[in-house]
Design a protein around this motif. Structure first.
Motif, PDB file in Angstrom:
ATOM      1  N   ARG A  39      42.290  34.671  26.385  1.00  0.00           N
ATOM      2  CA  ARG A  39      42.570  34.392  27.792  1.00  0.00           C
ATOM      3  C   ARG A  39      43.826  33.529  27.915  1.00  0.00           C
ATOM      4  N   LEU A  49      43.886  40.896  29.821  1.00  0.00           N
ATOM      5  CA  LEU A  49      42.925  40.618  28.761  1.00  0.00           C
ATOM      6  C   LEU A  49      41.894  41.736  28.740  1.00  0.00           C
ATOM      7  N   ASN A  62      40.666  41.628  32.615  1.00  0.00           N
ATOM      8  CA  ASN A  62      41.195  40.674  33.584  1.00  0.00           C
ATOM      9  C   ASN A  62      42.702  40.677  33.497  1.00  0.00           C
ATOM     10  N   TYR A  64      46.202  38.820  34.234  1.00  0.00           N
ATOM     11  CA  TYR A  64      46.770  37.496  34.471  1.00  0.00           C
ATOM     12  C   TYR A  64      48.256  37.583  34.788  1.00  0.00           C
TER      13      TYR A  64
END
Length: 75
Positions: A39, A49, A62, A64
């Motif tokens: 992360r 991720l 996810n 980012y």
């Protein structure tokens, strides 16, 4: 090509690997440790991720960075 950081199972632990690299950056004993490191790496690189289960199925994604498919507003 999208930047991705993968957390994948290995016989000796959990690997954190960036897309485009041939080797894992590090192998961790637990999935929790690998997810924490992955992360942070994804945040630092504005990447996505992607985490896998022990059987190889993807169970987490996810973004980012610049999300190519942001959620639509409910106006």
């Amino acid at each position: 090509m999208n930047k991705q950081v993968w957390v994948s199972p290995r016989s000796n632990g959990w690997a954190v690997k960036s897309s485009g690299s041939s080797r894992a950056s590090k192998i961790y004993d637990t999935k929790a440790e690998a997810l924490k490191a992955g992360r942070q790496q994804a945040i630092n690189n504005s990447a996505e991720l992607v985490s896998q289960k022990r059987n190889g199925q993807i169970n987490l994604k996810n973004s980012y960075g610049n999300d190519p498919m942001p959620p639509r507003d409910k106006d």
